[in-house]
Design a protein around this motif. Structure first.
Motif, PDB file in Angstrom:
ATOM      1  N   ARG A   1     -14.772  -0.549   0.556  1.00  0.00           N
ATOM      2  CA  ARG A   1     -14.850   0.191   1.820  1.00  0.00           C
ATOM      3  C   ARG A   1     -14.602  -0.714   3.019  1.00  0.00           C
ATOM      4  O   ARG A   1     -15.350  -0.717   4.000  1.00  0.00           O
ATOM      5  N   VAL A   2     -13.532  -1.501   2.887  1.00  0.00           N
ATOM      6  CA  VAL A   2     -13.071  -2.368   3.974  1.00  0.00           C
ATOM      7  C   VAL A   2     -11.581  -2.129   4.168  1.00  0.00           C
ATOM      8  O   VAL A   2     -10.940  -1.453   3.365  1.00  0.00           O
ATOM      9  N   LYS A   3     -11.027  -2.703   5.197  1.00  0.00           N
ATOM     10  CA  LYS A   3      -9.588  -2.597   5.438  1.00  0.00           C
ATOM     11  C   LYS A   3      -8.842  -3.583   4.539  1.00  0.00           C
ATOM     12  O   LYS A   3      -9.376  -4.641   4.195  1.00  0.00           O
ATOM     13  N   PRO A   4      -7.600  -3.270   4.166  1.00  0.00           N
ATOM     14  CA  PRO A   4      -6.809  -4.217   3.374  1.00  0.00           C
ATOM     15  C   PRO A   4      -6.695  -5.593   4.044  1.00  0.00           C
ATOM     16  O   PRO A   4      -6.659  -6.614   3.360  1.00  0.00           O
ATOM     17  N   GLN A   5      -6.687  -5.623   5.370  1.00  0.00           N
ATOM     18  CA  GLN A   5      -6.615  -6.893   6.084  1.00  0.00           C
ATOM     19  C   GLN A   5      -7.836  -7.772   5.784  1.00  0.00           C
ATOM     20  O   GLN A   5      -7.737  -9.000   5.774  1.00  0.00           O
ATOM     21  N   THR A   6      -8.982  -7.152   5.543  1.00  0.00           N
ATOM     22  CA  THR A   6     -10.188  -7.910   5.200  1.00  0.00           C
ATOM     23  C   THR A   6     -10.025  -8.583   3.851  1.00  0.00           C
ATOM     24  O   THR A   6     -10.407  -9.746   3.678  1.00  0.00           O
ATOM     25  N   VAL A   7      -9.436  -7.883   2.896  1.00  0.00           N
ATOM     26  CA  VAL A   7      -9.196  -8.471   1.578  1.00  0.00           C
ATOM     27  C   VAL A   7      -8.239  -9.654   1.711  1.00  0.00           C
ATOM     28  O   VAL A   7      -8.451 -10.707   1.099  1.00  0.00           O
ATOM     29  N   LEU A   8      -7.202  -9.514   2.510  1.00  0.00           N
ATOM     30  CA  LEU A   8      -6.267 -10.618   2.733  1.00  0.00           C
ATOM     31  C   LEU A   8      -6.957 -11.793   3.421  1.00  0.00           C
ATOM     32  O   LEU A   8      -6.665 -12.953   3.115  1.00  0.00           O
ATOM     33  N   LYS A   9      -7.886 -11.507   4.320  1.00  0.00           N
ATOM     34  CA  LYS A   9      -8.655 -12.572   4.964  1.00  0.00           C
ATOM     35  C   LYS A   9      -9.496 -13.318   3.927  1.00  0.00           C
ATOM     36  O   LYS A   9      -9.601 -14.542   3.979  1.00  0.00           O
ATOM     37  N   TRP A  10     -10.093 -12.591   2.988  1.00  0.00           N
ATOM     38  CA  TRP A  10     -10.865 -13.238   1.921  1.00  0.00           C
ATOM     39  C   TRP A  10      -9.973 -14.198   1.137  1.00  0.00           C
ATOM     40  O   TRP A  10     -10.413 -15.258   0.720  1.00  0.00           O
ATOM     41  N   THR A  11      -8.720 -13.823   0.964  1.00  0.00           N
ATOM     42  CA  THR A  11      -7.778 -14.675   0.243  1.00  0.00           C
ATOM     43  C   THR A  11      -7.455 -15.937   1.036  1.00  0.00           C
ATOM     44  O   THR A  11      -7.496 -17.038   0.499  1.00  0.00           O
ATOM     45  N   LYS A  12      -7.159 -15.762   2.296  1.00  0.00           N
ATOM     46  CA  LYS A  12      -6.732 -16.893   3.131  1.00  0.00           C
ATOM     47  C   LYS A  12      -7.882 -17.802   3.540  1.00  0.00           C
ATOM     48  O   LYS A  12      -7.727 -19.016   3.589  1.00  0.00           O
ATOM     49  N   GLU A  13      -9.030 -17.230   3.850  1.00  0.00           N
ATOM     50  CA  GLU A  13     -10.111 -18.020   4.440  1.00  0.00           C
ATOM     51  C   GLU A  13     -11.293 -18.300   3.515  1.00  0.00           C
ATOM     52  O   GLU A  13     -12.064 -19.211   3.793  1.00  0.00           O
ATOM     53  N   ASN A  14     -11.454 -17.498   2.464  1.00  0.00           N
ATOM     54  CA  ASN A  14     -12.661 -17.615   1.654  1.00  0.00           C
ATOM     55  C   ASN A  14     -12.407 -17.911   0.181  1.00  0.00           C
ATOM     56  O   ASN A  14     -13.332 -17.870  -0.624  1.00  0.00           O
ATOM     57  N   GLY A  15     -11.173 -18.165  -0.179  1.00  0.00           N
ATOM     58  CA  GLY A  15     -10.883 -18.624  -1.528  1.00  0.00           C
ATOM     59  C   GLY A  15     -10.731 -17.572  -2.606  1.00  0.00           C
ATOM     60  O   GLY A  15     -10.750 -17.906  -3.789  1.00  0.00           O
ATOM     61  N   LEU A  16     -10.562 -16.297  -2.238  1.00  0.00           N
ATOM     62  CA  LEU A  16     -10.290 -15.279  -3.251  1.00  0.00           C
ATOM     63  C   LEU A  16      -8.904 -15.536  -3.821  1.00  0.00           C
ATOM     64  O   LEU A  16      -7.910 -15.555  -3.081  1.00  0.00           O
ATOM     65  N   LYS A  17      -8.832 -15.749  -5.124  1.00  0.00           N
ATOM     66  CA  LYS A  17      -7.553 -16.066  -5.771  1.00  0.00           C
ATOM     67  C   LYS A  17      -6.729 -14.803  -5.972  1.00  0.00           C
ATOM     68  O   LYS A  17      -7.264 -13.730  -6.239  1.00  0.00           O
ATOM     69  N   SER A  18      -5.411 -14.963  -5.858  1.00  0.00           N
ATOM     70  CA  SER A  18      -4.504 -13.846  -6.088  1.00  0.00           C
ATOM     71  C   SER A  18      -3.219 -14.355  -6.731  1.00  0.00           C
ATOM     72  O   SER A  18      -2.931 -15.543  -6.722  1.00  0.00           O
ATOM     73  N   ILE A  19      -2.474 -13.407  -7.257  1.00  0.00           N
ATOM     74  CA  ILE A  19      -1.151 -13.680  -7.812  1.00  0.00           C
ATOM     75  C   ILE A  19      -0.156 -13.044  -6.854  1.00  0.00           C
ATOM     76  O   ILE A  19      -0.286 -11.867  -6.516  1.00  0.00           O
ATOM     77  N   THR A  20       0.823 -13.814  -6.402  1.00  0.00           N
ATOM     78  CA  THR A  20       1.813 -13.261  -5.485  1.00  0.00           C
ATOM     79  C   THR A  20       3.209 -13.333  -6.091  1.00  0.00           C
ATOM     80  O   THR A  20       3.556 -14.266  -6.799  1.00  0.00           O
ATOM     81  N   VAL A  21       3.967 -12.298  -5.799  1.00  0.00           N
ATOM     82  CA  VAL A  21       5.371 -12.239  -6.185  1.00  0.00           C
ATOM     83  C   VAL A  21       6.124 -11.856  -4.928  1.00  0.00           C
ATOM     84  O   VAL A  21       5.952 -10.759  -4.401  1.00  0.00           O
ATOM     85  N   GLY A  22       6.893 -12.767  -4.425  1.00  0.00           N
ATOM     86  CA  GLY A  22       7.568 -12.504  -3.160  1.00  0.00           C
ATOM     87  C   GLY A  22       6.574 -12.530  -2.016  1.00  0.00           C
ATOM     88  O   GLY A  22       5.463 -13.028  -2.141  1.00  0.00           O
ATOM     89  N   SER A  23       6.970 -11.972  -0.905  1.00  0.00           N
ATOM     90  CA  SER A  23       6.109 -12.017   0.275  1.00  0.00           C
ATOM     91  C   SER A  23       5.211 -10.796   0.425  1.00  0.00           C
ATOM     92  O   SER A  23       4.289 -10.809   1.223  1.00  0.00           O
ATOM     93  N   ARG A  24       5.460  -9.739  -0.346  1.00  0.00           N
ATOM     94  CA  ARG A  24       4.721  -8.496  -0.124  1.00  0.00           C
ATOM     95  C   ARG A  24       3.938  -7.987  -1.321  1.00  0.00           C
ATOM     96  O   ARG A  24       3.221  -7.004  -1.208  1.00  0.00           O
ATOM     97  N   ILE A  25       4.076  -8.620  -2.472  1.00  0.00           N
ATOM     98  CA  ILE A  25       3.386  -8.141  -3.671  1.00  0.00           C
ATOM     99  C   ILE A  25       2.278  -9.124  -4.013  1.00  0.00           C
ATOM    100  O   ILE A  25       2.515 -10.300  -4.261  1.00  0.00           O
TER     101      ILE A  25
END
Length: 85
Positions: A28-52
């Motif tokens: 129940r947060v905005k997608p931007q918050t999830v991206l912030k968790w990735t950039k600032e708080n160490g949430l790991k993700s898998i990226t393919v290209g710039s948008r996936i």
């Protein structure tokens, strides 16, 4: 540390590879918050290209288990080690 059983219940219906939007809806947060968790708080993700971007369930579990120890600066509180690495 957050309650592991509560985290497991939260993630139970999430696919093994979740989208930013799926996580945002679940928490129940905005997608931007999830991206912030990735950039600032160490949430790991898998990226393919710039948008996936996809998040593995095991990485989300680790992040949420320790997320109560993250300060505004993105570092563990009180000098505690973050065990998700």
């Amino acid at each position: 540390m957050n309650d592991p059983e509560a985290i497991d219940d939260l993630l139970a219906d999430l696919p093994n590879l979740a989208t930013t939007e799926e996580i945002a809806e679940m928490m129940r947060v905005k997608p931007q918050t999830v991206l912030k968790w990735t950039k600032e708080n160490g949430l790991k993700s898998i990226t393919v290209g710039s948008r996936i971007r996809r998040f593995r369930k095991k990485d989300l579990r680790s992040f949420f288990l320790n997320s109560d120890e993250i300060t505004d600066a993105g570092k563990p509180a009180d000098g505690e080690a973050n065990d998700d690495n």
